[in-house]
Motif scaffolding. Structure first.
Motif, PDB file in Angstrom:
ATOM      1  N   ALA A  60       4.349  22.415  -5.814  1.00 34.62           N
ATOM      2  CA  ALA A  60       4.613  21.190  -5.044  1.00 34.62           C
ATOM      3  C   ALA A  60       4.662  19.960  -5.961  1.00 34.62           C
ATOM      4  N   ALA A  61       3.845  19.976  -7.014  1.00 38.78           N
ATOM      5  CA  ALA A  61       3.877  18.863  -7.978  1.00 38.78           C
ATOM      6  C   ALA A  61       5.204  18.899  -8.720  1.00 38.78           C
ATOM      7  N   ARG A  62       5.605  20.098  -9.092  1.00 35.21           N
ATOM      8  CA  ARG A  62       6.880  20.245  -9.808  1.00 35.21           C
ATOM      9  C   ARG A  62       8.041  19.745  -8.940  1.00 35.21           C
ATOM     10  N   ALA A  63       8.047  20.154  -7.671  1.00 38.14           N
ATOM     11  CA  ALA A  63       9.145  19.758  -6.775  1.00 38.14           C
ATOM     12  C   ALA A  63       9.210  18.236  -6.648  1.00 38.14           C
ATOM     13  N   ALA A  64       8.049  17.594  -6.495  1.00 34.27           N
ATOM     14  CA  ALA A  64       8.041  16.132  -6.347  1.00 34.27           C
ATOM     15  C   ALA A  64       8.482  15.458  -7.647  1.00 34.27           C
ATOM     16  N   LEU A  65       8.016  15.980  -8.788  1.00 29.19           N
ATOM     17  CA  LEU A  65       8.392  15.369 -10.068  1.00 29.19           C
ATOM     18  C   LEU A  65       9.882  15.545 -10.349  1.00 29.19           C
ATOM     19  N   VAL A  66      10.443  16.673  -9.934  1.00 32.34           N
ATOM     20  CA  VAL A  66      11.885  16.884 -10.130  1.00 32.34           C
ATOM     21  C   VAL A  66      12.666  15.807  -9.366  1.00 32.34           C
ATOM     22  N   GLN A  67      12.179  15.428  -8.203  1.00 32.84           N
ATOM     23  CA  GLN A  67      12.829  14.359  -7.425  1.00 32.84           C
ATOM     24  C   GLN A  67      12.663  12.998  -8.094  1.00 32.84           C
ATOM     25  N   LEU A  68      11.453  12.757  -8.600  1.00 35.86           N
ATOM     26  CA  LEU A  68      11.142  11.420  -9.127  1.00 35.86           C
ATOM     27  C   LEU A  68      11.650  11.204 -10.555  1.00 35.86           C
ATOM     28  N   ALA A  69      11.611  12.259 -11.362  1.00 34.21           N
ATOM     29  CA  ALA A  69      11.857  12.111 -12.809  1.00 34.21           C
ATOM     30  C   ALA A  69      13.167  11.398 -13.151  1.00 34.21           C
ATOM     31  N   PRO A  70      14.295  11.722 -12.518  1.00 30.30           N
ATOM     32  CA  PRO A  70      15.533  11.041 -12.916  1.00 30.30           C
ATOM     33  C   PRO A  70      15.549   9.556 -12.554  1.00 30.30           C
ATOM     34  N   ARG A  71      14.672   9.140 -11.653  1.00 31.27           N
ATOM     35  CA  ARG A  71      14.718   7.739 -11.183  1.00 31.27           C
ATOM     36  C   ARG A  71      13.565   6.882 -11.700  1.00 31.27           C
ATOM     37  N   VAL A  72      12.536   7.541 -12.258  1.00 32.97           N
ATOM     38  CA  VAL A  72      11.374   6.773 -12.712  1.00 32.97           C
ATOM     39  C   VAL A  72      11.687   6.129 -14.076  1.00 32.97           C
ATOM     40  N   GLY A  73      11.044   4.982 -14.339  1.00 30.67           N
ATOM     41  CA  GLY A  73      11.268   4.316 -15.626  1.00 30.67           C
ATOM     42  C   GLY A  73      10.982   5.252 -16.787  1.00 30.67           C
ATOM     43  N   GLN A  74       9.776   5.819 -16.801  1.00 32.06           N
ATOM     44  CA  GLN A  74       9.408   6.795 -17.834  1.00 32.06           C
ATOM     45  C   GLN A  74       8.386   7.775 -17.254  1.00 32.06           C
TER      46      GLN A  74
END
Ligand SMILES: O=P(O)(O)OC[C@H]1O[C@H](O[C@H]2O[C@H](CO)[C@@H](O)[C@H](O)[C@H]2O)[C@H](O)[C@@H](O)[C@@H]1O
Length: 296
Positions: A60-74
């Motif tokens: 579940a952490a991986r799924a959320a990070l996959v969503q956030l990673a391309p849009r987060v600053g870093q």
């Protein structure tokens, strides 16, 4: 510890502990492209398991990070693990969404930049080899102590981890080992780093706090989030407060555990283990999706 942090949320739940924590989801969502999202690996993204090499990021952490990673600053992982090991366990190279992630390993001594593919890893001092031999001898010389049975040594090149989780009596083994390991560390000018059922002897004095400051200097974030669970993360939580004093919105997200209850006192957001961290990340991701298109 305040009343707010004394009780841990149930596994998979999270709770705001401070006023900033109350606004954490909306704040991060609103400033996602100017957020430095830094996280520890073991016990935060990955549930604690007996065998260190069996650790995996919670799905579940991986799924959320996959969503956030391309849009987060870093997105950055700041870990006590070596970068190569954490890359493998976290399967960061396999996922295109993690194409900009930075991994700082061994408390900031090593780095892997997914965007450039570059790994930085200074040579490991020989003193760690000598210390490892002494630790092995110590365990062999005390093999008659039943409670030490199952203690395992993890060789991380520039550090060794002495693990008690699989010992016959983890608490007794941990208490007994502290003093001789401190002696070996002093003899070889190594740093003693206590953690969850592990005592590390490491060759560098760098901390996760210094690593977080370096990341902040590099990305000039409006919001800094640090997620962690263990004593080694305290320096990074302190760095969040220092950055807050400099005008950054700083958030400490703690993966709470019975093993390391004192860490909860640092929380703006207190989570029930890595599952709770995953739930908080998923809520941030949903809040980003709910924003009008032009605000994402
Ligand atoms: O900074 P981290 O990413 O949290 O890494 C800290 C240490 O984590 C690992 O040990 C911990 O996780 C193991 C797997 O769940 C567990 O068996 C052990 O009891 C924990 O202490 C790792 O093995 C160490 O090298 C890291 O430094």
């Amino acid at each position: 510890m305040s009343e707010q942090t004394a009780t841990l949320p149930s596994t998979g739940q999270w709770r705001a502990v401070t006023e900033l924590g109350e606004r954490s989801v909306d704040l991060v969502a609103a400033h996602l492209d100017r957020t430095l999202l830094a996280t520890d690996f073991d016990g935060t993204l990955s549930p604690i398991v007996e065998d260190p090499m069996a650790a995996r990021m919670h799905p579940a952490a991986r799924a959320a990070l996959v969503q956030l990673a391309p849009r987060v600053g870093q997105l950055a992982v700041i870990t006590g693990r070596g970068v190569d090991v954490v890359r493998e366990l976290g399967r960061f190279s396999e996922e295109p969404a993690f194409g900009q992630v930075l991994v700082l390993g061994q408390y900031g001594q090593e780095a892997w930049d997914a965007a450039s593919g570059e790994t930085t890893s200074p040579p490991a001092p020989l003193s760690v080899r000598a210390a490892k031999s002494q630790v092995t001898e110590l365990l062999a010389a005390n093999a008659e102590l039943d409670f030490l049975s199952g203690v395992a040594v993890e060789d991380k090149g520039r550090a060794i981890g002495v693990h008690t989780r699989r010992a016959l009596d983890p608490a007794a083994a941990y208490d007994w080992l502290r003093e001789p390991l401190a002696g070996i560390a002093t003899e070889h000018e190594l740093v003693l780093e206590p953690g969850r059922n592990v005592i590390e002897l490491r060759s560098s004095t760098t901390t996760k706090g210094e690593a977080l400051h370096l990341l902040a200097q590099r990305s000039h974030p409006a919001v800094v989030v640090m997620m962690g669970d263990d004593l080694g993360d305290l320096a990074a939580f302190a760095a969040v407060r220092e950055l807050t004093a400099d005008g950054v919105l700083g958030l400490c997200v703690v993966a709470g555990s019975q093993e390391q209850p004192a860490v909860a006192a640092q929380a703006d957001v207190l989570c029930g283990g890595p599952e709770g961290v995953a739930a908080w990340l998923a809520e941030v991701s949903r809040a980003v999706d709910a924003l009008p298109q032009r605000e994402r």
